[in-house]
Motif scaffolding. Structure first.
Motif, mmCIF file in Angstrom:
data_model
loop_
_atom_site.group_PDB
_atom_site.id
_atom_site.type_symbol
_atom_site.label_atom_id
_atom_site.label_comp_id
_atom_site.label_asym_id
_atom_site.label_seq_id
_atom_site.Cartn_x
_atom_site.Cartn_y
_atom_site.Cartn_z
ATOM 1 N N SER A 124 2.682 -23.178 60.044
ATOM 2 C CA SER A 124 1.443 -23.670 60.632
ATOM 3 C C SER A 124 0.868 -22.640 61.596
ATOM 4 C CB SER A 124 1.695 -24.988 61.369
ATOM 5 O OG SER A 124 0.515 -25.439 61.996
ATOM 6 N N TYR A 125 -0.401 -22.324 61.400
ATOM 7 C CA TYR A 125 -1.117 -21.489 62.353
ATOM 8 C C TYR A 125 -1.751 -22.387 63.414
ATOM 9 C CZ TYR A 125 -0.578 -17.697 58.977
ATOM 10 O OH TYR A 125 -0.066 -16.755 58.128
ATOM 11 N N ALA A 126 -2.435 -21.766 64.359
ATOM 12 C CA ALA A 126 -3.013 -22.535 65.459
ATOM 13 C C ALA A 126 -4.341 -21.940 65.879
ATOM 14 C CB ALA A 126 -2.054 -22.575 66.652
ATOM 15 N N GLY A 127 -5.115 -22.753 66.573
ATOM 16 C CA GLY A 127 -6.315 -22.281 67.246
ATOM 17 C C GLY A 127 -5.980 -21.976 68.694
ATOM 18 N N ALA A 302 -4.804 -21.757 75.953
ATOM 19 C CA ALA A 302 -4.340 -22.999 75.324
ATOM 20 C C ALA A 302 -4.234 -22.807 73.820
ATOM 21 C CB ALA A 302 -5.286 -24.157 75.641
ATOM 22 N N ALA A 303 -3.196 -23.409 73.233
ATOM 23 C CA ALA A 303 -2.956 -23.310 71.787
ATOM 24 C C ALA A 303 -2.773 -24.703 71.206
ATOM 25 C CB ALA A 303 -1.726 -22.449 71.503
ATOM 26 N N LEU A 304 -3.326 -24.917 70.026
ATOM 27 C CA LEU A 304 -3.182 -26.189 69.315
ATOM 28 C C LEU A 304 -2.904 -25.891 67.849
ATOM 29 C CD1 LEU A 304 -3.334 -29.283 69.364
ATOM 30 C CD2 LEU A 304 -5.766 -29.084 68.820
ATOM 31 N N PRO A 305 -1.665 -26.130 67.377
ATOM 32 C CA PRO A 305 -1.355 -25.904 65.955
ATOM 33 C C PRO A 305 -2.230 -26.769 65.055
ATOM 34 C CG PRO A 305 0.658 -26.147 67.251
ATOM 35 C CD PRO A 305 -0.477 -26.518 68.154
ATOM 36 N N TYR A 306 -2.623 -26.200 63.929
ATOM 37 C CA TYR A 306 -3.495 -26.930 63.007
ATOM 38 C C TYR A 306 -2.826 -28.187 62.460
ATOM 39 C CZ TYR A 306 -6.464 -22.767 62.975
ATOM 40 O OH TYR A 306 -7.281 -21.735 63.335
ATOM 41 N N HIS A 405 7.712 -27.030 64.886
ATOM 42 C CA HIS A 405 7.840 -27.678 66.197
ATOM 43 C C HIS A 405 8.702 -26.836 67.132
ATOM 44 C CE1 HIS A 405 9.198 -30.685 69.191
ATOM 45 N NE2 HIS A 405 8.003 -31.229 68.973
ATOM 46 N N ARG A 406 9.720 -26.193 66.579
ATOM 47 C CA ARG A 406 10.572 -25.324 67.397
ATOM 48 C C ARG A 406 9.841 -24.028 67.758
ATOM 49 N NH1 ARG A 406 14.170 -24.838 64.037
ATOM 50 N NH2 ARG A 406 15.597 -26.459 64.760
ATOM 51 N N ARG A 407 9.099 -23.466 66.819
ATOM 52 C CA ARG A 407 8.429 -22.186 67.063
ATOM 53 C C ARG A 407 7.297 -22.310 68.083
ATOM 54 N NH1 ARG A 407 8.743 -21.761 61.177
ATOM 55 N NH2 ARG A 407 10.348 -20.257 60.582
ATOM 56 N N TRP A 408 6.563 -23.409 68.043
ATOM 57 C CA TRP A 408 5.402 -23.548 68.920
ATOM 58 C C TRP A 408 5.762 -24.029 70.321
ATOM 59 C CZ3 TRP A 408 1.124 -21.147 68.349
ATOM 60 C CH2 TRP A 408 0.662 -20.813 67.083
ATOM 61 N N LYS A 409 7.011 -24.307 70.582
ATOM 62 C CA LYS A 409 7.513 -24.571 71.942
ATOM 63 C C LYS A 409 6.653 -25.594 72.677
ATOM 64 C CE LYS A 409 9.380 -19.872 72.224
ATOM 65 N NZ LYS A 409 9.367 -18.586 72.971
ATOM 66 N N MET A 416 -2.462 -29.550 74.021
ATOM 67 C CA MET A 416 -3.419 -28.835 74.855
ATOM 68 C C MET A 416 -4.824 -28.964 74.277
ATOM 69 S SD MET A 416 -1.274 -25.328 75.593
ATOM 70 C CE MET A 416 0.465 -25.397 76.047
ATOM 71 N N LEU A 417 -5.786 -28.961 75.163
ATOM 72 C CA LEU A 417 -7.184 -29.038 74.760
ATOM 73 C C LEU A 417 -7.706 -27.623 74.525
ATOM 74 C CD1 LEU A 417 -9.739 -30.707 74.292
ATOM 75 C CD2 LEU A 417 -10.224 -30.514 76.743
ATOM 76 N N VAL A 418 -8.077 -27.345 73.281
ATOM 77 C CA VAL A 418 -8.617 -26.037 72.921
ATOM 78 C C VAL A 418 -10.133 -26.113 72.990
ATOM 79 C CG1 VAL A 418 -8.838 -24.332 71.076
ATOM 80 C CG2 VAL A 418 -6.641 -25.427 71.494
ATOM 81 N N TYR A 419 -10.704 -25.365 73.924
ATOM 82 C CA TYR A 419 -12.150 -25.381 74.109
ATOM 83 C C TYR A 419 -12.838 -24.614 72.983
ATOM 84 C CZ TYR A 419 -11.033 -26.919 78.850
ATOM 85 O OH TYR A 419 -10.558 -27.607 79.923
#
Length: 448
Positions: A124-127, A302-306, A405-409, A416-419
């Motif tokens: 999973s990538y993230a914004g 802030a980071a939020l996985p997709y 879940h382990r990688r994104w700590k 988190m709120l990604v603006y």
């Protein structure tokens, strides 16, 4: 009398040159925000793209940046004031950075073409959003509190980069001894970011020239502009990388942040301050021409996985409980496996009948006899499959989800709120005085 009133109306209706520049600055900021938003959406849509499509997109972007470099270099030679020249110089620097990094990414894709596909689920990538950037300054006490002859003024901006994703902030100018910190109003959004990302923040500065008076000094400026227009085409063709055109922004400080620096709140980070440029006047020190930094930079990362908002996998699962079997519609999303009695309940946005956490502590295994087991502590769920291929597909995605879940700590444990970049509706003040005890600290420290 009529002539006087007409002249007065014309004078009152003529826009002030400064207001015109501010209006142009707002329009340019809105254009940059819209461009960043489109670029983020484009990168996010390339998650499942083939290497051939990604390579073609990079080639097109490189061509765009090269055209931008050439056009900006010609524009600099025709600039009428210092503000236009500074904006063009910033654009030229960032365009060169982007073109170089895109060429590097293109070479990596070409070298990696033909590699065997992975049998595991897609990670999973993230914004990632960067906002609330603030750079404290440390002026000398005699410069900050007293009316000295120090007339230094700087133009400052920040570049944030992750691989070929390079974004620049608004140009903040002028920054003089009356400014205690530089506040950047921009929100930068990065797409398709892996958990092992490294984002580099680079602070660039340029010492602005002193404003020249009008009258007799205007004539030489007109002559210079006329000469520039006449020889501009020849000069732009002769200069290969356009490195000798426009104002020179110097990299004065940088910092590299990782996933461990992500948080819902604004955090302070230590800057690595670059050495001063030795090219200076004999009677002045190199530090005199450099923006006096406090050594820290404040920012919210802030980071939020997709996978927290997008469905990873869905379908019908047969759950076995107390010897009884029951078919349920299942959806893997946001670190849990949600189950409904039927798909219509999910489509109606009803709460799931059962939610099974899928985290780093979840044990997922193939128990044999076409049975997939999911266990959290002492609670165990079993799912029966008639098709081994379907079992293998769910097994891969469940294990990958637990690994994510382990990688994104903390980004997985705390939502988190990604603006997102918003349009600038009004010109905001780029900097302000800090009303805190930190100002007293600035004033008490006197650097020799």
């Amino acid at each position: 009398m009529t002539m006087k009133r007409g002249v007065k109306r014309k004078a009152d209706g003529h826009p002030d040159e400064r207001d015109h520049d501010e209006g142009g600055q707002v329009g340019w900021s809105n254009f940059q925000i819209a461009t960043r938003r489109r670029e983020s959406l484009r990168l996010k849509s390339q998650i499942c793209a083939t290497p051939g499509l990604v390579e073609k997109a990079l080639k097109d972007k490189i061509q765009v940046e090269m055209s931008l470099i050439e056009g900006t270099a010609k524009f600099i030679l025709a600039c009428h004031n210092q503000t236009q020249s500074l904006e063009a110089g910033k654009t030229l620097l960032v365009a060169r950075l982007r073109s170089d990094m895109m060429k590097f990414e293109l070479n990596k894709i070409r070298r990696g073409r033909g590699s065997p596909p992975s049998n595991r689920g897609k990670p999973s990538y993230a914004g990632l959003s960067l906002s609330d950037i603030r750079i404290p300054l440390l002026w000398r006490r005699k410069e900050h509190l007293h009316d000295t002859v120090d007339s230094r003024r700087f133009a400052v901006f920040v570049v944030a980069r992750i691989g070929s994703q390079i974004y620049d902030t608004t140009l903040i100018e002028p920054v003089d001894r009356h400014v205690t910190d530089v506040s950047v109003p921009d929100v930068l959004l990065f797409s398709k970011v892996p958990p092992y990302f490294e984002i580099t923040l680079e602070v660039y500065s340029h010492e602005m020239e002193k404003e020249l008076g009008r009258g007799i000094t205007a004539t030489p400026q007109k002559i210079v502009r006329s000469i520039s227009r006449a020889v501009g085409r020849t000069m732009t063709k002769s200069m290969k990388n356009f490195e000798d055109i426009g104002p020179k922004f110097e990299l004065i400080a940088s910092v590299t942040l990782t996933l461990d620096d992500c948080d819902e709140k604004v955090k302070s980070h230590e800057l690595y301050v670059e050495e001063s440029n030795p090219n200076h006047d004999e009677d002045e020190t190199p530090a005199h021409h450099q923006l006096p930094l406090f050594g820290q930079i404040c920012a919210r990362l802030a980071a939020l996985p997709y996978c927290c908002e997008e469905e990873v996998l869905c379908g019908i699962l047969t759950m076995r409980r107390n010897g009884k079997r029951r078919e349920m519609w299942s959806s893997l999303i946001d670190w849990k496996l949600c189950l409904w009695k039927d798909k219509s309940n999910k489509d109606a946005a009803r709460m799931p009948d059962l939610e099974i956490p899928v985290t780093r502590d979840t044990q997922i295994q193939d128990s044999g006899d076409d049975i997939l087991s999911v266990a959290n502590k002492k609670i165990r769920w079993e799912f029966v499959f008639e098709d081994k291929e379907n079992l293998h597909n769910w097994l891969i995605h469940l294990i990958q989800h637990a690994h994510d879940h382990r990688r994104w700590k903390q980004a997985a444990e705390q939502r988190m709120l990604v603006y997102s970049p918003q349009n600038v509706t009004a010109q905001r003040r780029p900097f302000k005085r800090t009303r805190s005890k930190l100002v007293m600290l600035y004033n008490d420290i006197d650097r020799s």
